[in-house]
Design a protein around this motif. Structure first.
Motif, mmCIF file in Angstrom:
data_model
loop_
_atom_site.group_PDB
_atom_site.id
_atom_site.type_symbol
_atom_site.label_atom_id
_atom_site.label_comp_id
_atom_site.label_asym_id
_atom_site.label_seq_id
_atom_site.Cartn_x
_atom_site.Cartn_y
_atom_site.Cartn_z
ATOM 1 N N LEU A 19 0.849 -1.200 0.000
ATOM 2 C CA LEU A 19 0.000 0.000 0.000
ATOM 3 C C LEU A 19 0.880 1.244 0.000
ATOM 4 N N GLU A 20 1.738 1.329 -1.021
ATOM 5 C CA GLU A 20 2.749 2.379 -1.071
ATOM 6 C C GLU A 20 2.156 3.784 -1.041
ATOM 7 N N ALA A 21 1.099 4.011 -1.818
ATOM 8 C CA ALA A 21 0.517 5.359 -1.861
ATOM 9 C C ALA A 21 0.007 5.773 -0.481
ATOM 10 N N ASP A 22 -0.521 4.823 0.266
ATOM 11 C CA ASP A 22 -1.001 5.121 1.615
ATOM 12 C C ASP A 22 0.152 5.312 2.602
ATOM 13 N N ALA A 23 1.316 4.754 2.288
ATOM 14 C CA ALA A 23 2.474 4.877 3.172
ATOM 15 C C ALA A 23 3.085 6.280 3.113
ATOM 16 N N VAL A 24 3.012 6.925 1.960
ATOM 17 C CA VAL A 24 3.721 8.196 1.749
ATOM 18 C C VAL A 24 3.426 9.254 2.805
ATOM 19 N N PRO A 25 2.162 9.583 3.095
ATOM 20 C CA PRO A 25 1.952 10.656 4.077
ATOM 21 C C PRO A 25 2.509 10.321 5.465
ATOM 22 N N LEU B 277 10.758 6.253 2.202
ATOM 23 C CA LEU B 277 10.062 7.303 1.460
ATOM 24 C C LEU B 277 10.606 7.416 0.041
ATOM 25 N N GLY B 278 11.931 7.475 -0.094
ATOM 26 C CA GLY B 278 12.519 7.584 -1.430
ATOM 27 C C GLY B 278 12.195 6.394 -2.302
ATOM 28 N N SER B 279 12.302 5.209 -1.740
ATOM 29 C CA SER B 279 11.999 3.992 -2.490
ATOM 30 C C SER B 279 10.522 3.933 -2.873
ATOM 31 N N THR B 280 9.666 4.356 -1.960
ATOM 32 C CA THR B 280 8.229 4.356 -2.240
ATOM 33 C C THR B 280 7.892 5.356 -3.336
ATOM 34 N N TYR B 281 8.482 6.538 -3.276
ATOM 35 C CA TYR B 281 8.284 7.508 -4.359
ATOM 36 C C TYR B 281 8.679 6.874 -5.700
ATOM 37 N N ARG B 282 9.804 6.192 -5.723
ATOM 38 C CA ARG B 282 10.280 5.564 -6.955
ATOM 39 C C ARG B 282 9.295 4.500 -7.441
ATOM 40 N N THR B 283 8.811 3.681 -6.524
ATOM 41 C CA THR B 283 7.839 2.640 -6.867
ATOM 42 C C THR B 283 6.573 3.233 -7.461
ATOM 43 N N LEU B 284 6.186 4.394 -6.958
ATOM 44 C CA LEU B 284 4.961 5.052 -7.431
ATOM 45 C C LEU B 284 5.178 5.865 -8.709
ATOM 46 N N GLY B 285 6.392 5.864 -9.225
ATOM 47 C CA GLY B 285 6.682 6.634 -10.433
ATOM 48 C C GLY B 285 6.934 8.103 -10.156
ATOM 49 N N ARG B 286 7.086 8.458 -8.917
ATOM 50 C CA ARG B 286 7.377 9.849 -8.533
ATOM 51 C C ARG B 286 8.898 10.000 -8.467
ATOM 52 N N HIS B 287 9.524 9.857 -9.621
ATOM 53 C CA HIS B 287 10.974 9.749 -9.702
ATOM 54 C C HIS B 287 11.709 11.007 -9.245
ATOM 55 N N ALA B 288 11.205 12.170 -9.593
ATOM 56 C CA ALA B 288 11.865 13.409 -9.157
ATOM 57 C C ALA B 288 11.827 13.526 -7.630
ATOM 58 N N VAL C 63 14.459 11.138 -6.272
ATOM 59 C CA VAL C 63 15.814 11.682 -6.376
ATOM 60 C C VAL C 63 16.032 12.746 -5.300
ATOM 61 N N ALA C 64 15.079 13.634 -5.116
ATOM 62 C CA ALA C 64 15.227 14.695 -4.119
ATOM 63 C C ALA C 64 15.363 14.104 -2.714
ATOM 64 N N THR C 65 14.510 13.164 -2.380
ATOM 65 C CA THR C 65 14.527 12.556 -1.047
ATOM 66 C C THR C 65 15.814 11.776 -0.821
ATOM 67 N N LEU C 66 16.178 10.943 -1.780
ATOM 68 C CA LEU C 66 17.365 10.091 -1.618
ATOM 69 C C LEU C 66 18.662 10.899 -1.697
ATOM 70 N N SER C 67 18.667 11.967 -2.475
ATOM 71 C CA SER C 67 19.848 12.841 -2.522
ATOM 72 C C SER C 67 20.059 13.505 -1.163
ATOM 73 N N ALA C 68 18.986 14.025 -0.585
ATOM 74 C CA ALA C 68 19.087 14.638 0.741
ATOM 75 C C ALA C 68 19.498 13.599 1.780
ATOM 76 N N ALA C 69 18.964 12.402 1.655
ATOM 77 C CA ALA C 69 19.292 11.340 2.613
ATOM 78 C C ALA C 69 20.755 10.933 2.512
ATOM 79 N N THR C 70 21.293 10.845 1.288
ATOM 80 C CA THR C 70 22.705 10.473 1.154
ATOM 81 C C THR C 70 23.618 11.600 1.633
#
Length: 175
Positions: free
Chosen positions: A55-61, A84-95, A98-105
């Motif tokens: 339930l990735e879309a429900d996980a995001v908020p 969060l970054g992986s879930t965004y990617r799974t949902l096709g919210r690629h930008a 990238v923003a979330t995972l870049s900040a995380a790294t």
């Protein structure tokens, strides 16, 4: 409710998720979220419960709330950012990925799992060169495979310059 009660209920919900009672865990965590909407630990565990159920879309908020404020342990914050970054990617919210995972790294520069997921997200936004560079860097730094270790200098060289061609021999790992 006493503060210890939240701790107990949260621990019970996590145990349910970990022992395969995922839907029951999700329901309990949603009830805890309703009672403690500002608790980032509850938000993180609720996100995770949704994620493992697909339930990735429900996980995001819930992930967003979890990383928005202080209160998570370092490991949980890292896990929430990865989730969060992986879930965004799974949902096709690629930008967003990238923003979330870049900040995380940037926050956790030694975390190679974050870098690996970032490399996939970079590929998804058409930055395959950057993603490959990052992935090769992680591979060279972490692999114990003797077939990789023997070529570590070449892999590190090409990670810096993927477009390098035969030249002075430094890229083949033999000098």
């Amino acid at each position: 409710m006493e503060p210890g009660d939240l701790e107990t209920l949260l621990a019970q919900s996590v145990r349910l998720r970990e022992t395969g009672h995922r839907e029951e865990a999700r329901e309990r965590l949603l009830a805890l979220r309703a009672r403690f909407p500002e608790d980032v630990r509850v938000a993180y565990q609720t996100a995770w419960a949704h994620d493992v159920l697909g339930l990735e879309a429900d996980a995001v908020p819930h992930y967003v709330d979890a990383v928005a404020g202080p209160g998570l342990s370092t490991d949980d914050r890292r896990g929430a950012l990865l989730g969060l970054g992986s879930t965004y990617r799974t949902l096709g919210r690629h930008a967003d990925a990238v923003a979330t995972l870049s900040a995380a790294t940037a926050e956790f520069p030694e975390d190679n799992a974050l870098k690996t997921f970032l490399s996939m997200a970079l590929y998804n936004v058409g930055r395959a060169h950057d993603g490959m560079r990052l992935l090769l860097t992680v591979l060279a730094a972490t692999s114990a495979d003797p077939d990789i270790v023997g070529y570590r200098p070449a892999i590190e060289y090409y990670a810096r310059d993927l477009d390098a061609v035969e030249g002075d021999g430094s890229a083949d790992g033999t000098d």
